[in-house]
Motif scaffolding. Structure first.
Motif, mmCIF file in Angstrom:
data_model
loop_
_atom_site.group_PDB
_atom_site.id
_atom_site.type_symbol
_atom_site.label_atom_id
_atom_site.label_comp_id
_atom_site.label_asym_id
_atom_site.label_seq_id
_atom_site.Cartn_x
_atom_site.Cartn_y
_atom_site.Cartn_z
ATOM 1 N N UNK A 99 39.765 52.565 65.366
ATOM 2 C CA UNK A 99 39.000 51.327 65.237
ATOM 3 C C UNK A 99 38.491 50.937 66.621
ATOM 4 N N UNK A 100 37.181 51.026 66.788
ATOM 5 C CA UNK A 100 36.627 50.799 68.124
ATOM 6 C C UNK A 100 36.624 49.320 68.515
ATOM 7 N N UNK A 123 39.620 43.109 74.138
ATOM 8 C CA UNK A 123 38.727 43.787 75.083
ATOM 9 C C UNK A 123 37.360 43.096 75.109
ATOM 10 N N UNK A 124 36.932 42.648 73.931
ATOM 11 C CA UNK A 124 35.642 41.941 73.891
ATOM 12 C C UNK A 124 35.692 40.674 74.751
ATOM 13 N N UNK A 169 34.739 46.889 83.616
ATOM 14 C CA UNK A 169 35.305 47.187 84.939
ATOM 15 C C UNK A 169 35.594 48.684 85.084
ATOM 16 N N UNK A 170 36.302 49.253 84.120
ATOM 17 C CA UNK A 170 36.638 50.676 84.223
ATOM 18 C C UNK A 170 35.441 51.509 83.797
ATOM 19 N N UNK A 215 32.141 50.986 75.812
ATOM 20 C CA UNK A 215 30.709 51.204 75.592
ATOM 21 C C UNK A 215 30.247 50.510 74.307
ATOM 22 N N UNK A 216 31.084 50.610 73.264
ATOM 23 C CA UNK A 216 30.744 50.038 71.962
ATOM 24 C C UNK A 216 30.615 48.512 72.068
ATOM 25 N N UNK A 217 31.604 47.896 72.739
ATOM 26 C CA UNK A 217 31.590 46.426 72.838
ATOM 27 C C UNK A 217 30.455 45.962 73.781
#
Lengths: 363, 272
Positions: B17-18, B23-24, B33-34, B50-52
């Motif tokens: 599950x991305x 994280x969002x 950052x990373x 990348x997805x968020x």
């Protein structure tokens, strides 16, 4: 089917590449060869679908006490790990849970096994040790090529201690070499027998029942004692008729005085084996029946079914041979008492029953 | 850097599950950052970031370009992930599937990865993860939400009428353990009879369905249970009777509840 013809490749552990038994097998089997350092170097059978033979040196003990199962009674038997892995691939076989390679490992360093035999027999001179080949592989599967049955018999017969009986357990009719020498009186050849339906559906690659009985008869004629293992008994529609048939066939063909013992055990397996059987043998129904978790945590039929099976089988056998020596494999004392009328409290009691029985060989 | 990324390419992705709300929130607050690791335009590592970031229309994403081979890059990502989080069965299944089908890895690599993922290396275990990986999305989602176990999902996928069975389990409010028992029994009944009893879909009570299936699968054991219950009913209220699990031993335990020691003494006297 001769399982040897199915072997397409041999993996040889480097340290025994020049062992005489290794050389003999290479000469006799026309297979491709690779050399390995450790057995773990053999590819898993996810990748290697061809049946293979691994020749290696046994690093652990060849001879072990039969582990039996916790909370049930054992019979003071010893087993020899001469080979591991069976090419017959019976549906119920516990080896499926432990083996990760589509191969049988055969240990060639017999000299270490003989040393262990000497130590074992000297450890208790008053006891007659029953030592079985065939716990981890069919005991006769390479005998055509190596004639190890004769070698083992000759070697053991020259040892100082003679308090032993060895049993070659098999489902095969690979007995040509057994018929080429006169038994010393310390050998028993044991066949696993089952109902026709079970043999056809669950032991597809093993010798058929008629061939097993023919081989047994030849061995008896040659002077061997034989043993019979009705194990695993399976509870299925029509079991009574089919088990009666095989028992009648047995006694119609084999001199009952030469049957040294008959073992009986019902289907049992670690719970983890169930999904493996379901996956590897989708046609097999034996694990989908009424099975419970026994006190040893193995799946088995409820006691009431086991008693029904055993009582009927024992009755069939006793009708043909009232003095047959019957014992249970991995059962409890209630079953011994209720079905056989024998009061046994611990493994030693069963050991004593066997002692009386095996003395027949030494008369 | 976002333009360089092919967000559609999932060659190296095994995250089930991305979306991650934590994280969002972090990316909203501080940005990415990373760095995301890329090979050509394909994302090797950093799919979630990348997805968020894409969802939030953030263009400023730090990236690192790798020239590793595909297999080496994939192995690196597995090790990186294992170091910081626990992979679930669905993700392990995706890794095994990709190794065998996309990366065509051999025996040695598969053994190594199984060791890293703490999967016992056997044909059955490999097959188990391939079966998980081949499950329909709805079943995967139920495993992910811990509504059913993977064994139950795999067994369900091999049964006829599996959608109807799922609806039934849902309607009867079975938890994961009960669902496992019901489906295991259904699987064995199906294997024995090559069919499912049609009555199962008419049950409106969970315990009734459970008993119905137990009676089908364990007729002899259930008969013993019924006989045992009949004896229990003969007992006075202060007594309970327990049998050995599955009647493996004939003996049973009788428990008697007394109000006080005096009552115990009276009872002992009455037994003499």
């Amino acid at each position: 089917m001769d399982p040897i013809t199915e072997i397409k490749h041999i993996y040889i552990q480097r340290e025994i590449r020049n062992h005489p038994k290794t050389r003999r097998i290479i000469d006799k089997l026309n297979c491709s060869i690779s050399y390995i350092d450790e057995i773990s170097d053999v590819p898993s059978h996810y990748f290697d679908k061809k049946k293979s033979l691994i020749l290696a040196s046994q690093q652990g003990d060849f001879i072990k006490e039969c582990p039996c199962t916790p909370h049930y009674l054992g019979c003071k038997y010893h087993v020899v790990e001469l080979a591991v892995g069976c090419l017959y691939d019976c549906t119920y076989c516990y080896l499926q849970q432990y083996q990760n390679i589509f191969a049988t490992t055969f240990y060639v360093n017999f000299e270490d096994m003989y040393r262990e035999f000497e130590q074992l027999l000297a450890s208790d001179p008053d006891r007659i040790f029953r030592v079985g080949f065939g716990e981890y592989a069919d005991s006769l599967f390479l005998d055509d090529i190596l004639n190890y049955t004769q070698e083992i018999s000759k070697h053991l017969s020259q040892m100082k201690s003679q308090n032993y009986l060895i049993e070659y357990k098999t489902k095969s009719n690979n007995i040509n070499n057994l018929l080429r020498f006169k038994p010393t009186g310390h050998e028993v050849v044991g066949w696993s027998l089952n109902a026709q339906t079970i043999s056809e559906n669950e032991e597809k690659f093993a010798g058929n029942i008629v061939n097993r009985l023919t081989a047994m008869k030849k061995c008896v004629n040659q002077g061997y004692f034989v043993a019979v293992h009705f194990d695993p008994l399976v509870y299925f529609d029509g079991w009574e008729v089919e088990y009666l048939n095989i028992i009648n066939q047995l006694f119609d063909n084999i001199d009952k005085k030469r049957i040294l013992w008959i073992s009986i055990g019902s289907l049992r397996f670690n719970p983890g084996l169930k999904p493996i059987i379901e996956y590897r043998h989708p046609e097999s129904k034996i694990v989908a029946t009424e099975l419970i978790k026994g006190v040893d945590n193995k799946m088995r039929y409820p006691k009431v079914i086991r008693k029904k099976l055993y009582s009927q089988i024992v009755d069939f056998i006793k009708k043909r041979d009232p003095s047959a020596f019957i014992y249970f494999c991995m059962e409890d004392k209630d079953i011994w008492l209720d079905v056989l009328g024998k009061q046994v409290e611990e493994d030693e009691d069963i050991g004593m029953l066997f002692k009386k029985q095996v003395m027949k060989c030494f008369k | 850097m976002k333009k360089q990324m092919n967000l559609e390419d999932k060659t190296f992705c095994f995250t089930y599950n991305l979306y991650s709300p934590d994280l969002e929130a972090s990316i909203r607050r501080s940005g990415v950052l990373a760095p995301v690791i890329l090979k050509d335009s394909r994302i090797i590592s950093g799919f979630r970031r990348a997805y968020i970031a894409n969802k939030l229309n953030i263009d400023d994403i730090p990236t690192i370009i790798t020239t590793d081979s595909d297999l080496d890059a994939f192995l690196d990502v597995i090790i990186e992930n294992i170091a910081v989080r626990v992979l679930n069965d669905l993700e392990k299944a995706m890794i095994i599937h990709k190794l065998l089908n996309d990366f065509k890895s051999g025996d040695a690599i598969l053994k190594l990865v199984c060791k890293i993922l703490k999967i016992g290396f056997s044909e059955y275990n490999i097959q188990k993860y391939l079966q998980i990986s081949a499950l329909d999305d709805d079943l995967k989602e139920l495993i992910y939400k811990k509504k059913i176990r993977w064994e139950t999902a795999v067994a369900l996928s091999n049964l006829p009428d599996r959608h109807k069975i799922l609806i039934l389990l849902n309607n009867l409010k079975f938890n994961a353990n009960f669902s496992a028992e019901i489906v295991e029994n259904l699987k064995d009944i199906f294997r024995q009879n090559k069919g499912l009893p049609s009555e199962i879909f008419s049950f409106e009570n969970a315990n009734n369905l459970r008993d119905f299936l137990k009676n089908k699968k364990f007729p002899i054991l259930m008969k013993q249970e019924r006989n045992f219950s009949k004896v229990m009913q003969l007992l006075p209220n202060n007594m309970t009777l327990k049998h050995f699990p599955y009647f493996e031993k004939d003996e049973c335990d009788l428990n008697i509840k007394f109000k006080n020691l005096e009552e115990v003494k009276q009872w002992i006297q009455s037994q003499k």
